[in-house]
Write a protein that holds these residues in place. Structure first.
Motif, PDB file in Angstrom:
ATOM      1  N   VAL A 116       0.796  -1.275   0.142  1.00 20.65           N
ATOM      2  CA  VAL A 116       0.021  -0.037  -0.105  1.00 20.65           C
ATOM      3  C   VAL A 116       0.879   1.082   0.065  1.00 20.65           C
ATOM      4  O   VAL A 116       1.882   1.257   0.801  1.00 20.65           O
ATOM      5  CB  VAL A 116      -0.934   0.109   1.204  1.00 20.65           C
ATOM      6  CG1 VAL A 116      -1.914   0.947   1.069  1.00 20.65           C
ATOM      7  CG2 VAL A 116      -1.808  -1.254   1.349  1.00 20.65           C
ATOM      8  N   ALA A 117       0.526   2.108  -0.783  1.00 21.35           N
ATOM      9  CA  ALA A 117       1.050   3.339  -0.815  1.00 21.35           C
ATOM     10  C   ALA A 117       0.014   4.656  -0.298  1.00 21.35           C
ATOM     11  O   ALA A 117      -1.308   4.569  -0.580  1.00 21.35           O
ATOM     12  CB  ALA A 117       1.701   4.020  -2.251  1.00 21.35           C
ATOM     13  N   GLN A 118       0.408   5.778   0.429  1.00 21.35           N
ATOM     14  CA  GLN A 118      -0.179   6.612   0.717  1.00 21.35           C
ATOM     15  C   GLN A 118       0.377   8.169   0.525  1.00 21.35           C
ATOM     16  O   GLN A 118       1.688   8.199   0.531  1.00 21.35           O
ATOM     17  CB  GLN A 118      -0.574   6.781   2.174  1.00 21.35           C
ATOM     18  CG  GLN A 118       0.459   6.729   3.164  1.00 21.35           C
ATOM     19  CD  GLN A 118       0.221   6.620   4.596  1.00 21.35           C
ATOM     20  OE1 GLN A 118       0.851   6.762   5.563  1.00 21.35           O
ATOM     21  NE2 GLN A 118      -1.256   6.370   5.029  1.00 21.35           N
ATOM     22  N   TYR A 119      -0.338   9.221   0.512  1.00 22.95           N
ATOM     23  CA  TYR A 119       0.019  10.698   0.331  1.00 22.95           C
ATOM     24  C   TYR A 119      -0.902  11.476   1.077  1.00 22.95           C
ATOM     25  O   TYR A 119      -1.979  11.406   0.947  1.00 22.95           O
ATOM     26  CB  TYR A 119       0.079  10.694  -1.056  1.00 22.95           C
ATOM     27  CG  TYR A 119       0.428  12.118  -1.614  1.00 22.95           C
ATOM     28  CD1 TYR A 119       1.886  12.746  -1.444  1.00 22.95           C
ATOM     29  CD2 TYR A 119      -0.495  13.147  -2.038  1.00 22.95           C
ATOM     30  CE1 TYR A 119       2.049  13.932  -1.896  1.00 22.95           C
ATOM     31  CE2 TYR A 119      -0.191  14.375  -2.405  1.00 22.95           C
ATOM     32  CZ  TYR A 119       1.327  14.833  -2.056  1.00 22.95           C
ATOM     33  OH  TYR A 119       1.400  16.208  -2.477  1.00 22.95           O
ATOM     34  N   LEU A 120      -0.233  12.450   1.728  1.00 26.88           N
ATOM     35  CA  LEU A 120      -1.004  13.516   2.226  1.00 26.88           C
ATOM     36  C   LEU A 120      -0.557  14.674   1.814  1.00 26.88           C
ATOM     37  O   LEU A 120       0.803  15.195   2.014  1.00 26.88           O
ATOM     38  CB  LEU A 120      -1.294  13.446   3.767  1.00 26.88           C
ATOM     39  CG  LEU A 120      -1.684  14.476   4.531  1.00 26.88           C
ATOM     40  CD1 LEU A 120      -3.288  14.467   4.390  1.00 26.88           C
ATOM     41  CD2 LEU A 120      -1.185  14.502   6.232  1.00 26.88           C
ATOM     42  N   LYS A 121      -1.454  15.850   1.444  1.00 25.95           N
ATOM     43  CA  LYS A 121      -1.241  17.206   1.407  1.00 25.95           C
ATOM     44  C   LYS A 121      -2.176  18.114   2.188  1.00 25.95           C
ATOM     45  O   LYS A 121      -2.999  18.074   1.963  1.00 25.95           O
ATOM     46  CB  LYS A 121      -1.254  17.564  -0.084  1.00 25.95           C
ATOM     47  CG  LYS A 121      -1.156  19.012  -0.636  1.00 25.95           C
ATOM     48  CD  LYS A 121       0.309  19.349  -0.530  1.00 25.95           C
ATOM     49  CE  LYS A 121       0.598  20.776  -1.056  1.00 25.95           C
ATOM     50  NZ  LYS A 121       2.058  21.309  -0.677  1.00 25.95           N
ATOM     51  N   GLN A 122      -1.371  19.154   2.866  1.00 24.99           N
ATOM     52  CA  GLN A 122      -2.244  19.686   3.538  1.00 24.99           C
ATOM     53  C   GLN A 122      -1.726  21.335   3.671  1.00 24.99           C
ATOM     54  O   GLN A 122      -0.589  21.657   3.367  1.00 24.99           O
ATOM     55  CB  GLN A 122      -1.838  19.450   5.220  1.00 24.99           C
ATOM     56  CG  GLN A 122      -2.407  18.292   5.739  1.00 24.99           C
ATOM     57  CD  GLN A 122      -2.213  17.902   7.084  1.00 24.99           C
ATOM     58  OE1 GLN A 122      -1.284  17.694   7.473  1.00 24.99           O
ATOM     59  NE2 GLN A 122      -3.352  17.420   7.922  1.00 24.99           N
ATOM     60  N   ASN A 123      -2.826  22.236   3.127  1.00 30.91           N
ATOM     61  CA  ASN A 123      -2.429  23.759   2.921  1.00 30.91           C
ATOM     62  C   ASN A 123      -3.283  24.457   4.127  1.00 30.91           C
ATOM     63  O   ASN A 123      -4.077  24.211   4.646  1.00 30.91           O
ATOM     64  CB  ASN A 123      -3.305  24.045   1.785  1.00 30.91           C
ATOM     65  CG  ASN A 123      -2.706  23.204   0.434  1.00 30.91           C
ATOM     66  OD1 ASN A 123      -1.387  22.987   0.399  1.00 30.91           O
ATOM     67  ND2 ASN A 123      -3.440  22.843  -0.446  1.00 30.91           N
ATOM     68  N   GLU A 124      -2.010  25.184   4.580  1.00 32.73           N
ATOM     69  CA  GLU A 124      -2.430  26.106   5.830  1.00 32.73           C
ATOM     70  C   GLU A 124      -3.752  27.032   5.550  1.00 32.73           C
ATOM     71  O   GLU A 124      -4.125  27.747   4.511  1.00 32.73           O
ATOM     72  CB  GLU A 124      -1.328  26.907   6.215  1.00 32.73           C
ATOM     73  CG  GLU A 124      -1.664  27.789   7.320  1.00 32.73           C
ATOM     74  CD  GLU A 124      -0.308  28.643   7.755  1.00 32.73           C
ATOM     75  OE1 GLU A 124      -0.142  29.078   8.780  1.00 32.73           O
ATOM     76  OE2 GLU A 124       0.408  28.998   6.607  1.00 32.73           O
ATOM     77  N   ARG A 125      -4.623  27.169   6.693  1.00 30.39           N
ATOM     78  CA  ARG A 125      -5.643  28.301   6.781  1.00 30.39           C
ATOM     79  C   ARG A 125      -5.636  28.951   7.951  1.00 30.39           C
ATOM     80  O   ARG A 125      -5.212  28.576   9.182  1.00 30.39           O
ATOM     81  CB  ARG A 125      -6.843  27.549   6.630  1.00 30.39           C
ATOM     82  CG  ARG A 125      -7.380  26.851   5.416  1.00 30.39           C
ATOM     83  CD  ARG A 125      -8.648  26.045   5.563  1.00 30.39           C
ATOM     84  NE  ARG A 125      -9.821  26.866   5.994  1.00 30.39           N
ATOM     85  CZ  ARG A 125     -11.044  26.136   5.945  1.00 30.39           C
ATOM     86  NH1 ARG A 125     -11.221  25.134   6.020  1.00 30.39           N
ATOM     87  NH2 ARG A 125     -12.080  27.003   6.492  1.00 30.39           N
ATOM     88  N   ASP A 126      -5.955  30.462   7.742  1.00 30.29           N
ATOM     89  CA  ASP A 126      -5.640  31.118   8.983  1.00 30.29           C
ATOM     90  C   ASP A 126      -4.663  31.372  10.019  1.00 30.29           C
ATOM     91  O   ASP A 126      -4.424  31.180  11.264  1.00 30.29           O
ATOM     92  CB  ASP A 126      -7.106  30.871  10.188  1.00 30.29           C
ATOM     93  CG  ASP A 126      -8.460  31.011   9.078  1.00 30.29           C
ATOM     94  OD1 ASP A 126      -8.685  31.786   8.303  1.00 30.29           O
ATOM     95  OD2 ASP A 126      -9.381  30.054   9.532  1.00 30.29           O
ATOM     96  N   ASN A 127      -3.485  31.127   9.235  1.00 26.14           N
ATOM     97  CA  ASN A 127      -2.264  31.248   9.952  1.00 26.14           C
ATOM     98  C   ASN A 127      -2.056  30.286  11.068  1.00 26.14           C
ATOM     99  O   ASN A 127      -1.590  30.307  11.983  1.00 26.14           O
ATOM    100  CB  ASN A 127      -1.995  32.599  10.537  1.00 26.14           C
ATOM    101  CG  ASN A 127      -1.924  33.789   9.688  1.00 26.14           C
ATOM    102  OD1 ASN A 127      -1.251  33.555   8.500  1.00 26.14           O
ATOM    103  ND2 ASN A 127      -2.828  34.745   9.607  1.00 26.14           N
ATOM    104  N   SER A 128      -2.499  29.078  10.827  1.00 30.28           N
ATOM    105  CA  SER A 128      -2.407  27.865  11.756  1.00 30.28           C
ATOM    106  C   SER A 128      -0.981  27.103  12.013  1.00 30.28           C
ATOM    107  O   SER A 128      -0.937  26.663  12.932  1.00 30.28           O
ATOM    108  CB  SER A 128      -3.638  26.851  11.349  1.00 30.28           C
ATOM    109  OG  SER A 128      -3.212  26.112  10.376  1.00 30.28           O
ATOM    110  N   GLY A 129      -0.282  27.352  10.950  1.00 28.48           N
ATOM    111  CA  GLY A 129       0.956  26.616  11.073  1.00 28.48           C
ATOM    112  C   GLY A 129       1.003  25.331  10.443  1.00 28.48           C
ATOM    113  O   GLY A 129       1.935  24.545  10.414  1.00 28.48           O
TER     114      GLY A 129
END
Length: 434
Positions: free
Chosen positions: A276-289
């Motif tokens: 199994v392979a996995q991938y996560l992409k997260q983009n910041e909102r409201d200066n959350s870090g």
């Protein structure tokens, strides 16, 4: 691992869904030690009766329950040793289905046994909170089913990649949520919204906690075929309010995009291979870090009653940012009982290897897993290196009763004087389902 009593020191984590399972079918692989333990502690699910009269919804409703007891102690290398013993469980009533309508309620409780629990700084508050007693209506929902569509609204259990029950101690997580699902053959589509949660991960002393000031929107598509499987999910995590952040709430605002893809090959009835392979992409909102990009791979080889596996995750360096595992125990293949990659992704590249084996002998299962987590130097020049070992033993006395133990060894290789990840943890959980 249906109806059971479990003596279990819980706290494994993401490795592979067949660490404690000899026969592995599609998604039954044990992708994580936490999922494994959650399977041991999971209460029995009875089939819902379909009735043709409204009053029979109540008369033919099902009652299920679980008695659960756990001891959990920490041998801290640089702080006070902490321990607690608790007893509690769950009682659930679920309506029969009438014209597609249904519903249910569940009550959860955990109460420290004072004579067997530490006091003050020696008390472990992970079982019943600081007050040593936790009582909560953890589920209260209405549901409706029409053909392939299902709608469920209210307090309920969620187990999706970034919001899960993480049932590895006395109290699992549940959510105030609204979920619409469509299932046809090997495909399932889910979408919904949740705005509050409760449980061990949410903080037992805080009861129902907001998931950001505007809650969380999510949607996903699942394919579970004979050979291939795939997941694709999108989440909109809102940030906590400014006043809540001032009061100590975490700033988790981000848009998350998660996918995984796997294949299974059954050489014969006793030999299976999974990847199994996995991938996560997260983009910041409201200066959350919160901003991250994480890759993962997991492989598993099953020979009758022996399972061997290895997993790898790599989080790309993002200056001044960190990753967010969502609400619950997490989804990465390398998550272990205590250690997850999130702990060291702040302002650096971080990566982890976890390998393990499981052997089933009759009613007894043995698990060993070893994880090595490393982080490159951050902007202040500080590196991270933490190792963890999970050693577990499970005894299935009957369909209703299971006893399991877990021994966890954490070592902070970069800072042996730190109070973080320098301890041994031992747990026993007993659960009886009725």
């Amino acid at each position: 691992m249906d109806k059971k009593i479990v003596l279990s020191f819980i706290g494994f984590s993401l490795l592979t869904n067949s660490l404690f399972g000899a026969a592995v079918e599609n998604r039954d692989r044990k992708q994580s030690v936490k999922e494994l333990i959650g399977g041991v502690a999971k209460s029995d699910q009875k089939e819902i009766t379909v009735v043709d009269k409204f009053r029979h919804m109540f008369e033919d409703g099902k009652v299920t329950g679980q008695i659960r007891s756990m001891y959990m102690g920490y041998d801290e290398k640089n702080s006070n040793n902490r321990d607690a013993t608790a007893i509690g469980g769950m009682l659930k009533y679920e309506l029969a289905s009438f014209n597609g309508f249904g519903g249910g309620v569940a009550f959860r409780t955990s109460n420290d046994i004072t004579a067997l629990s530490g006091e003050g700084a020696d008390h472990n508050n992970e079982l019943s909170g600081d007050s040593k007693s936790y009582n909560q209506l953890s589920q209260a929902y209405l549901s409706y089913k029409y053909d392939a569509f299902t709608l469920k609204a209210g307090r309920q259990v969620l187990d999706i990649p970034l919001a899960d029950s993480d049932d590895i101690r006395m109290i699992p997580n549940s959510f105030n949520a609204y979920v619409l699902a469509y299932k046809a053959d090997s495909f399932e589509i889910k979408g919904g919204y949740f705005d509050r949660w409760q449980g061990s991960d949410a903080g037992l002393d805080d009861n129902w906690v907001k998931t950001g000031k505007n809650g969380t929107l999510f949607g996903g598509i699942i394919y579970d075929g004979e050979i291939f499987e795939a997941n694709g999910w999108m989440y909109g995590f809102s940030n906590a309010s400014q006043s809540a952040i001032v009061d100590g709430a975490d700033a988790n605002g981000n848009n998350s995009y998660y996918v995984d893809f796997g294949a299974h090959y059954h050489i014969n009835k006793d030999i299976h291979i999974h990847g199994v392979a996995q991938y996560l992409k997260q983009n910041e909102r409201d200066n959350s870090g919160v901003s991250s990009e994480i890759y993962g791979l997991m492989g598993e080889f099953v020979i009758k009653d022996l399972t061997l596996n290895v997993a790898y995750n790599d989080a790309k360096h993002q200056a001044g940012k960190h990753s967010f595992s969502g609400y619950g125990g997490g989804y990465l293949f390398t998550n272990m009982d205590a250690m997850i990659l999130d702990e060291i992704t702040e302002d650096r590249r971080a990566y982890a290897w976890v390998s393990g084996l499981n052997y089933a002998l009759g009613d007894v299962n043995f698990l060993y897993a070893y994880g090595d987590f490393k982080g490159d130097a951050d902007s202040a020049g500080v590196k991270a290196h933490i190792t963890e070992q999970n050693i577990g033993l499970e005894y299935n006395h009957s369909e209703e009763l299971t006893i399991a133990t877990l021994y966890v060894i954490d070592r902070n290789k970069e800072d042996s004087s730190s109070e973080d990840f320098n301890n041994d943890n031992f747990r026993i959980l007993v659960t009886y389902n009725f």
